[in-house]
Design an enzyme around this catalytic site. Structure first.
Site, PDB file in Angstrom:
ATOM      1  N   LYS A 109      43.909  43.707  39.231  1.00  0.00           N
ATOM      2  CA  LYS A 109      45.120  44.033  40.001  1.00  0.00           C
ATOM      3  C   LYS A 109      46.160  42.920  39.867  1.00  0.00           C
ATOM      4  CE  LYS A 109      47.683  45.742  43.455  1.00  0.00           C
ATOM      5  NZ  LYS A 109      48.237  44.594  44.094  1.00  0.00           N
ATOM      6  N   MET A 163      42.159  36.656  50.373  1.00  0.00           N
ATOM      7  CA  MET A 163      43.019  36.281  51.502  1.00  0.00           C
ATOM      8  C   MET A 163      42.716  37.177  52.708  1.00  0.00           C
ATOM      9  SD  MET A 163      46.561  34.916  49.927  1.00  0.00           S
ATOM     10  CE  MET A 163      47.368  36.492  49.686  1.00  0.00           C
ATOM     11  N   HIS A 193      38.391  44.502  47.147  1.00  0.00           N
ATOM     12  CA  HIS A 193      37.571  43.313  47.431  1.00  0.00           C
ATOM     13  C   HIS A 193      36.087  43.681  47.397  1.00  0.00           C
ATOM     14  CE1 HIS A 193      41.398  42.433  49.784  1.00  0.00           C
ATOM     15  NE2 HIS A 193      41.334  41.382  49.001  1.00  0.00           N
TER      16      HIS A 193
END
Ligand code: AMP
Length: 278
Positions: free
Chosen positions: A146, A27, A34
């Protein structure tokens, strides 16, 4: 690095690729978590695609969709530096055009934990993930531990709907003091940042008790609860010690257990987890 806004343009690029393609769905507002997924894709796949899409269908009214942090220029610079081949960054109308009415529901696993607190959340996640898999047609798709329940739900989606993709789960990346990286950490101001450490501290406590021989899941939950209760800025949403595969709450830890929690710090809802393996 190519940046595509439309499904048609991404597909044209995709058809020209030979070799394995890896997809990292995000997102945006990218961080080291990431980046670790991108690096994992680079080691296994010939081409890496990152999607950046703040998916409206996984947010409930009143959640943080409108204020979710965004910085596309910074994200693209980071991904370019990581030698990502293609970024898919559509707007909401490209993914959900007028008249859109099809959703994917994964049963059982989605009713508890995050799903209990956020009822339509996983329906939005699985719908957009399936769409991204159809659009990008990757050989592998990468997700972070996560969001442990999301990873379990996506594995179930892929298995049940016979999607031809390998789901790769990667470990949680943390700050030096233990806070799990999250785009939402930017909401933590002033004393909230220090208070947010109760999540990782409570998981460390559970792991310590477990290593010392504690197998009673109720004791683990209770000890975590009292550690967090001592932090006045923290409000517990849930604390769970569940079977790592079924996510059923446990009485005794006799197989790998997912210890997970959601806690509000100030106005910010944070999640974290660890796996205990007997
Ligand atoms: P998001 O942009 O928050 O939707 O996250 C995109 C992907 O990055 C998801 O698969 C997350 O689980 C993963 N991710 C987010 N934070 C972390 C982290 N701290 N460590 C590892 N992966 C993460």
């Amino acid at each position: 690095m190519d940046v595509f806004r439309t499904i048609a343009d991404l597909r044209t690029w995709r058809r020209a690729q030979t070799g394995d393609v890896g997809l990292v769905p995000t997102m945006g507002y990218l961080h080291e978590g990431h980046r670790s997924l991108v690096r994992a894709a680079h080691t296994s796949d010939d081409r890496t695609v990152v999607s950046i899409f703040v998916n409206p269908t996984q947010f409930a009214p009143g959640e943080d969709l409108a204020r979710y942090p965004r910085d596309e220029a910074r994200d693209l610079a980071l991904l370019d530096a990581e030698r990502v081949d293609a970024v898919f960054a559509p707007n909401a109308g490209e993914i959900y055009p007028d008249g859109y009415c099809t959703y994917v529901d994964v049963g059982r696993l989605t009713a508890r934990l995050e799903g209990a607190s956020r009822p339509a959340h996983f329906r939005g996640v699985t719908t957009v993930v399936l769409k991204l898999l159809h659009i990008v047609q990757p050989r592998r798709v990468y997700f972070g531990q996560k969001d442990a329940q999301q990873l379990a739900v996506v594995r179930t989606l892929v298995r049940d709907l016979d999607v031809d993709v390998e789901v790769v789960g990667r470990p949680i990346v943390r700050e030096a003091d233990g806070l799990a990286l999250s785009s939402r950490n930017v909401y933590l101001c002033g004393d909230d940042r220090a208070a947010a450490l109760v999540l990782s501290r409570s998981l460390a406590l559970a792991a310590e008790l477990f290593d010392a021989g504690e197998r009673d899941a109720g004791v683990l939950r209770a000890r975590m609860r009292s550690l967090i209760a001592a932090e006045p800025r923290a409000e517990i949403d849930y604390i769970s010690v569940a079977d790592a595969e079924t996510l059923d709450e446990l009485e005794v830890v006799a197989a790998p257990a997912l210890v997970s929690l959601a806690v509000r710090i100030g106005g910010t809802r944070l999640i974290d987890n660890t796996v205990l393996t007997p």
